[in-house]
Design a protein around this motif. Sequence first.
Motif, mmCIF file in Angstrom:
data_model
loop_
_atom_site.group_PDB
_atom_site.id
_atom_site.type_symbol
_atom_site.label_atom_id
_atom_site.label_comp_id
_atom_site.label_asym_id
_atom_site.label_seq_id
_atom_site.Cartn_x
_atom_site.Cartn_y
_atom_site.Cartn_z
ATOM 1 N N PRO A 1 1.668 2.287 -4.757
ATOM 2 C CA PRO A 1 1.217 1.694 -6.021
ATOM 3 C C PRO A 1 0.232 2.652 -6.686
ATOM 4 O O PRO A 1 -0.347 3.522 -6.035
ATOM 5 C CB PRO A 1 0.520 0.412 -5.565
ATOM 6 C CG PRO A 1 0.025 0.739 -4.196
ATOM 7 C CD PRO A 1 1.037 1.650 -3.598
ATOM 8 N N ASP A 2 0.026 2.473 -7.966
ATOM 9 C CA ASP A 2 -0.877 3.362 -8.694
ATOM 10 C C ASP A 2 -2.291 3.343 -8.118
ATOM 11 O O ASP A 2 -3.008 4.343 -8.201
ATOM 12 C CB ASP A 2 -0.924 2.960 -10.171
ATOM 13 C CG ASP A 2 0.360 3.314 -10.899
ATOM 14 O OD1 ASP A 2 0.581 2.757 -11.990
ATOM 15 O OD2 ASP A 2 1.145 4.126 -10.365
ATOM 16 N N SER A 3 -2.681 2.226 -7.527
ATOM 17 C CA SER A 3 -4.050 2.077 -7.038
ATOM 18 C C SER A 3 -4.399 3.042 -5.913
ATOM 19 O O SER A 3 -5.582 3.354 -5.706
ATOM 20 C CB SER A 3 -4.285 0.639 -6.565
ATOM 21 O OG SER A 3 -3.362 0.295 -5.549
ATOM 22 N N VAL A 4 -3.402 3.533 -5.180
ATOM 23 C CA VAL A 4 -3.696 4.443 -4.060
ATOM 24 C C VAL A 4 -3.046 5.810 -4.234
ATOM 25 O O VAL A 4 -3.313 6.718 -3.437
ATOM 26 C CB VAL A 4 -3.253 3.840 -2.712
ATOM 27 C CG1 VAL A 4 -3.840 2.447 -2.534
ATOM 28 C CG2 VAL A 4 -1.749 3.816 -2.573
ATOM 29 N N LYS A 5 -2.211 5.964 -5.242
ATOM 30 C CA LYS A 5 -1.484 7.215 -5.435
ATOM 31 C C LYS A 5 -2.463 8.372 -5.600
ATOM 32 O O LYS A 5 -3.443 8.284 -6.333
ATOM 33 C CB LYS A 5 -0.587 7.092 -6.667
ATOM 34 C CG LYS A 5 0.532 8.108 -6.740
ATOM 35 C CD LYS A 5 1.476 7.786 -7.898
ATOM 36 C CE LYS A 5 2.237 6.508 -7.656
ATOM 37 N NZ LYS A 5 3.208 6.215 -8.748
ATOM 38 N N GLY A 6 -2.205 9.446 -4.873
ATOM 39 C CA GLY A 6 -3.076 10.614 -4.915
ATOM 40 C C GLY A 6 -4.187 10.583 -3.884
ATOM 41 O O GLY A 6 -4.832 11.604 -3.629
ATOM 42 N N VAL B 1 0.815 -1.211 0.000
ATOM 43 C CA VAL B 1 0.000 0.000 0.000
ATOM 44 C C VAL B 1 0.852 1.266 0.000
ATOM 45 O O VAL B 1 0.552 2.222 -0.716
ATOM 46 C CB VAL B 1 -0.945 0.012 1.225
ATOM 47 C CG1 VAL B 1 -1.697 1.337 1.312
ATOM 48 C CG2 VAL B 1 -1.922 -1.150 1.166
ATOM 49 N N ALA B 2 1.899 1.283 0.829
ATOM 50 C CA ALA B 2 2.726 2.488 0.913
ATOM 51 C C ALA B 2 3.999 2.168 1.678
ATOM 52 O O ALA B 2 4.017 1.248 2.504
ATOM 53 C CB ALA B 2 1.974 3.620 1.605
ATOM 54 N N ALA B 3 5.041 2.956 1.412
ATOM 55 C CA ALA B 3 6.294 2.815 2.144
ATOM 56 C C ALA B 3 6.956 4.175 2.265
ATOM 57 O O ALA B 3 6.747 5.063 1.427
ATOM 58 C CB ALA B 3 7.231 1.829 1.456
#
Length: 123
Positions: free
Chosen positions: A61-66, A48-50
């Motif tokens: 990842p693109d799925s959660v970016k922004g 999800v994030a780092a």
Amino acid sequence: QVQLVESGGGLVQAGGSLRLSCAASGRTSSSYSMGWFRQAPGKEREFVAAISRSTATTYYPDSVKGRFTISRDNAKNTMYLQMNSLKPEETAVYYCTADQSLSNLRSGHSDYWGQGTQVTVSS
């Protein structure tokens, strides 16, 4: 050794927001890159994030970016994940993780994991 404890999960409507926290104890968290993964029932654990330990560079990842923002407060040994515009398909157990190697962490092979916190997004 590092112990990780997540908090902040819960039930939210689609489009809503939640802020997860991960409190680290043991060795200082500033020595570790930290991140979040999630796992929905019947699915594999997903990155999800780092956030890196030295430069605080962030990765998504693109799925959660922004929509998601990861941050850390080394003075408090705490990491956060601000999640906005949540979707029902993001219902999962969210895990905090830490590792001295950022690459290990992003690949899901961290040394340290929390117990997880449930996030449920209703439609």
